[in-house]
Every structure is written in C-alpha cells, then in structure tokens.
Write a protein that holds these residues in place. Structure first.
Motif, PDB file in Angstrom:
ATOM      1  N   LYS A  48      20.900  28.728  13.210  1.00 35.73           N
ATOM      2  CA  LYS A  48      21.706  28.419  12.027  1.00 35.73           C
ATOM      3  C   LYS A  48      21.390  27.014  11.516  1.00 35.73           C
ATOM      4  CE  LYS A  48      25.649  26.839  14.735  1.00 35.73           C
ATOM      5  NZ  LYS A  48      26.959  27.131  15.258  1.00 35.73           N
ATOM      6  N   GLU A  49      21.052  26.090  12.404  1.00 36.74           N
ATOM      7  CA  GLU A  49      20.726  24.734  11.968  1.00 36.74           C
ATOM      8  C   GLU A  49      19.333  24.668  11.352  1.00 36.74           C
ATOM      9  OE1 GLU A  49      21.668  22.120  15.264  1.00 36.74           O
ATOM     10  OE2 GLU A  49      23.806  22.282  14.799  1.00 36.74           O
ATOM     11  N   PHE A  50      18.386  25.473  11.851  1.00 37.25           N
ATOM     12  CA  PHE A  50      17.071  25.539  11.213  1.00 37.25           C
ATOM     13  C   PHE A  50      17.215  26.120   9.812  1.00 37.25           C
ATOM     14  CE2 PHE A  50      15.671  25.813  15.762  1.00 37.25           C
ATOM     15  CZ  PHE A  50      15.059  24.572  15.804  1.00 37.25           C
ATOM     16  N   GLU A  52      19.868  25.975   7.914  1.00 34.78           N
ATOM     17  CA  GLU A  52      20.529  24.954   7.094  1.00 34.78           C
ATOM     18  C   GLU A  52      19.521  23.908   6.622  1.00 34.78           C
ATOM     19  OE1 GLU A  52      24.238  21.789   7.407  1.00 34.78           O
ATOM     20  OE2 GLU A  52      24.056  23.364   8.923  1.00 34.78           O
ATOM     21  N   ALA A  53      18.634  23.480   7.507  1.00 31.39           N
ATOM     22  CA  ALA A  53      17.604  22.508   7.129  1.00 31.39           C
ATOM     23  C   ALA A  53      16.673  23.089   6.069  1.00 31.39           C
ATOM     24  CB  ALA A  53      16.803  22.080   8.359  1.00 31.39           C
ATOM     25  N   ALA A  54      16.298  24.343   6.218  1.00 37.09           N
ATOM     26  CA  ALA A  54      15.437  24.985   5.221  1.00 37.09           C
ATOM     27  C   ALA A  54      16.136  25.031   3.871  1.00 37.09           C
ATOM     28  CB  ALA A  54      15.051  26.389   5.675  1.00 37.09           C
ATOM     29  N   ALA A  55      17.429  25.332   3.870  1.00 31.33           N
ATOM     30  CA  ALA A  55      18.190  25.376   2.614  1.00 31.33           C
ATOM     31  C   ALA A  55      18.219  24.004   1.949  1.00 31.33           C
ATOM     32  CB  ALA A  55      19.603  25.885   2.881  1.00 31.33           C
ATOM     33  N   VAL A  56      18.364  22.951   2.736  1.00 34.02           N
ATOM     34  CA  VAL A  56      18.364  21.593   2.188  1.00 34.02           C
ATOM     35  C   VAL A  56      17.019  21.290   1.536  1.00 34.02           C
ATOM     36  CG1 VAL A  56      18.414  19.131   2.798  1.00 34.02           C
ATOM     37  CG2 VAL A  56      20.145  20.694   3.736  1.00 34.02           C
ATOM     38  N   VAL A  57      15.940  21.613   2.237  1.00 36.68           N
ATOM     39  CA  VAL A  57      14.603  21.337   1.709  1.00 36.68           C
ATOM     40  C   VAL A  57      14.352  22.118   0.426  1.00 36.68           C
ATOM     41  CG1 VAL A  57      12.128  21.616   2.180  1.00 36.68           C
ATOM     42  CG2 VAL A  57      13.632  20.659   3.930  1.00 36.68           C
ATOM     43  N   LEU A  58      14.788  23.360   0.392  1.00 39.90           N
ATOM     44  CA  LEU A  58      14.538  24.206  -0.772  1.00 39.90           C
ATOM     45  C   LEU A  58      15.449  23.911  -1.957  1.00 39.90           C
ATOM     46  CD1 LEU A  58      14.014  27.593   1.086  1.00 39.90           C
ATOM     47  CD2 LEU A  58      12.259  26.213  -0.068  1.00 39.90           C
ATOM     48  N   SER A  59      16.601  23.311  -1.715  1.00 43.06           N
ATOM     49  CA  SER A  59      17.583  23.150  -2.792  1.00 43.06           C
ATOM     50  C   SER A  59      17.803  21.710  -3.248  1.00 43.06           C
ATOM     51  CB  SER A  59      18.924  23.754  -2.359  1.00 43.06           C
ATOM     52  OG  SER A  59      19.461  23.032  -1.261  1.00 43.06           O
ATOM     53  N   THR A  60      17.125  20.759  -2.636  1.00 44.56           N
ATOM     54  CA  THR A  60      17.295  19.367  -3.044  1.00 44.56           C
ATOM     55  C   THR A  60      15.933  18.747  -3.326  1.00 44.56           C
ATOM     56  OG1 THR A  60      17.268  18.554  -0.751  1.00 44.56           O
ATOM     57  CG2 THR A  60      19.422  19.102  -1.696  1.00 44.56           C
ATOM     58  N   PRO A  61      15.892  17.779  -4.217  1.00 43.51           N
ATOM     59  CA  PRO A  61      14.602  17.157  -4.552  1.00 43.51           C
ATOM     60  C   PRO A  61      14.134  16.176  -3.472  1.00 43.51           C
ATOM     61  CG  PRO A  61      16.385  16.121  -5.788  1.00 43.51           C
ATOM     62  CD  PRO A  61      16.995  17.260  -5.016  1.00 43.51           C
ATOM     63  N   GLY A  62      12.855  15.822  -3.553  1.00 48.88           N
ATOM     64  CA  GLY A  62      12.306  14.784  -2.695  1.00 48.88           C
ATOM     65  C   GLY A  62      11.568  15.272  -1.468  1.00 48.88           C
ATOM     66  N   HIS A  63      11.402  16.560  -1.342  1.00 53.07           N
ATOM     67  CA  HIS A  63      10.744  17.092  -0.156  1.00 53.07           C
ATOM     68  C   HIS A  63       9.321  17.561  -0.430  1.00 53.07           C
ATOM     69  CE1 HIS A  63      14.641  16.932   1.824  1.00 53.07           C
ATOM     70  NE2 HIS A  63      15.148  17.529   0.761  1.00 53.07           N
ATOM     71  N   GLU A  64       8.900  17.442  -1.670  1.00 56.37           N
ATOM     72  CA  GLU A  64       7.576  17.906  -2.052  1.00 56.37           C
ATOM     73  C   GLU A  64       6.504  17.160  -1.256  1.00 56.37           C
ATOM     74  OE1 GLU A  64       9.869  16.666  -4.146  1.00 56.37           O
ATOM     75  OE2 GLU A  64      10.552  18.479  -5.182  1.00 56.37           O
ATOM     76  N   LEU A 139      15.482  17.292  12.049  1.00 55.14           N
ATOM     77  CA  LEU A 139      16.540  18.285  11.847  1.00 55.14           C
ATOM     78  C   LEU A 139      17.877  17.602  11.595  1.00 55.14           C
ATOM     79  CD1 LEU A 139      17.517  21.240  11.831  1.00 55.14           C
ATOM     80  CD2 LEU A 139      17.854  21.028  14.306  1.00 55.14           C
ATOM     81  N   ALA A 140      18.236  16.652  12.431  1.00 52.49           N
ATOM     82  CA  ALA A 140      19.514  15.948  12.267  1.00 52.49           C
ATOM     83  C   ALA A 140      19.581  15.221  10.930  1.00 52.49           C
ATOM     84  CB  ALA A 140      19.726  14.972  13.422  1.00 52.49           C
ATOM     85  N   ARG A 141      18.474  14.597  10.530  1.00 49.29           N
ATOM     86  CA  ARG A 141      18.470  13.909   9.236  1.00 49.29           C
ATOM     87  C   ARG A 141      18.671  14.891   8.081  1.00 49.29           C
ATOM     88  NH1 ARG A 141      15.006  10.687  12.016  1.00 49.29           N
ATOM     89  NH2 ARG A 141      13.108  11.805  11.464  1.00 49.29           N
ATOM     90  N   LEU A 142      18.031  16.035   8.149  1.00 47.60           N
ATOM     91  CA  LEU A 142      18.147  17.012   7.064  1.00 47.60           C
ATOM     92  C   LEU A 142      19.542  17.618   6.968  1.00 47.60           C
ATOM     93  CD1 LEU A 142      14.696  18.798   7.348  1.00 47.60           C
ATOM     94  CD2 LEU A 142      15.527  17.487   5.385  1.00 47.60           C
ATOM     95  N   ILE A 143      20.163  17.927   8.101  1.00 46.48           N
ATOM     96  CA  ILE A 143      21.478  18.568   8.056  1.00 46.48           C
ATOM     97  C   ILE A 143      22.623  17.558   8.049  1.00 46.48           C
ATOM     98  CG2 ILE A 143      20.597  20.702   9.062  1.00 46.48           C
ATOM     99  CD1 ILE A 143      21.957  19.926  11.718  1.00 46.48           C
ATOM    100  N   GLY A 144      22.300  16.287   8.236  1.00 46.42           N
ATOM    101  CA  GLY A 144      23.304  15.239   8.122  1.00 46.42           C
ATOM    102  C   GLY A 144      24.212  15.070   9.322  1.00 46.42           C
ATOM    103  N   ARG A 145      23.798  15.565  10.475  1.00 47.16           N
ATOM    104  CA  ARG A 145      24.591  15.419  11.700  1.00 47.16           C
ATOM    105  C   ARG A 145      23.684  15.705  12.891  1.00 47.16           C
ATOM    106  NH1 ARG A 145      25.518  20.369   9.716  1.00 47.16           N
ATOM    107  NH2 ARG A 145      25.279  22.130  11.141  1.00 47.16           N
TER     108      ARG A 145
END
Length: 158
Positions: A48-50, A52-64, A139-145
């Motif tokens: 579930k945390e992987f 969540e991290a994928a969702a962050v990368v796909l839905s927020t800018p700056g990961h290109e 992972l922790a940086r991407l999910i914020g915890r």
C-alpha cells in the motif's frame, strides 16, 4: 511465499523471493520459518505504501526524469523476522536458513519450472549478499512519513 507440509506434520512458513508477504500462520505458530535469506538483510514496506508513492509521482509535478529507490526505512534479517513473529504470537519461532540447493529443491517441489526456480535462487542469492538492504529514504520522502515497521505489517498477517 508458500506453506509446505513439514516432515513431522503441520506446516512450515516458507519465505521465498523477497521474503515478505503473508506468511502462513500455521507455520509460524508451529515455530518454523524457513527461507533463503541467510544473514542478508531486506528493507521492506507494505504494498500500500509503494502504491501511495506511485500515486504521488504520477499526480504531482517535479518527478520528471527522476528515479527513486523505494524501500522500507529499516533493513531486517530473517532472524529478526522470526523474533518479531515470536513476540507477536507469544510462541517460539525459529528461522532455518536454506542453502541455494535446498531452496531450488523446495521451489521445484512446489511446482515451479526449472528456469523460474533457478531465477528465484539467483535473486535470493543477491538478497543474501545485501542487494535488498538499501534504505535511501525515497519512499518515506514521497509518502511524507516513515514507512510502516515490520512488526506493524506482520500484525495484519496474524
């Protein structure tokens, strides 16, 4: 992961591949965890945390153009896994490390073809050599915890 009929009856918890998934409760309750980790360490996190991290990368800018190495925050050994299971279950659990040859025999007995079994043996040899122990914190940086600790994940299996 697969539960295997033990020589004396019951089931063993048999950890294959990267070692963390729903371990058969009956094997852990019988005090047996067999696997191929040797003294290697593995830094896991729940799926579930992987996701969540994928969702962050796909839905927020700056990961290109960026690459992330996703792992848990703490690398654990299979002896530590057994100790954690023992603490949670309140019953002795012992880890028995399998050799590559034993692992291959187990995988073939479980129905894997030779090519897949050999590939799994190679992956697990890499794990024993530390390939899954890195904890870069992506992972922790991407999910914020912090990533969920092993004991918390294990509680959901038991």
């Amino acid at each position: 992961m697969a539960g295997e009929q033990a020589a004396g009856g019951g089931h063993d918890a048999f950890a294959v591949a990267f070692g963390v998934g729903a371990q058969p409760r009956s094997g852990l309750l019988a005090g047996r965890l067999r696997g191929v980790g040797g003294a290697g360490r593995i830094a896991t996190a729940p799926r579930k945390e992987f996701a969540e991290a994928a969702a962050v990368v796909l839905s927020t800018p700056g990961h290109e153009g960026r690459a992330y190495e996703l792992s848990g925050d703490v690398a654990w050994s299979f002896d530590e896994f057994a100790t954690t299971a023992q603490e949670l279950l309140g019953t002795p659990v012992r880890y028995q490390s399998l050799t590559s040859e034993n692992e291959r025999e187990q995988l073939l007995a479980l129905g894997l073809d030779e090519g897949t079994a050999d590939f799994m043996v190679m992956l697990n040899a890499d794990m024993r050599d530390g390939a899954m122990a890195a904890t870069p914190g992506d992972l922790a940086r991407l999910i914020g915890r912090p990533a969920e600790p092993l004991a918390e994940t294990m509680k959901t299996w038991l």
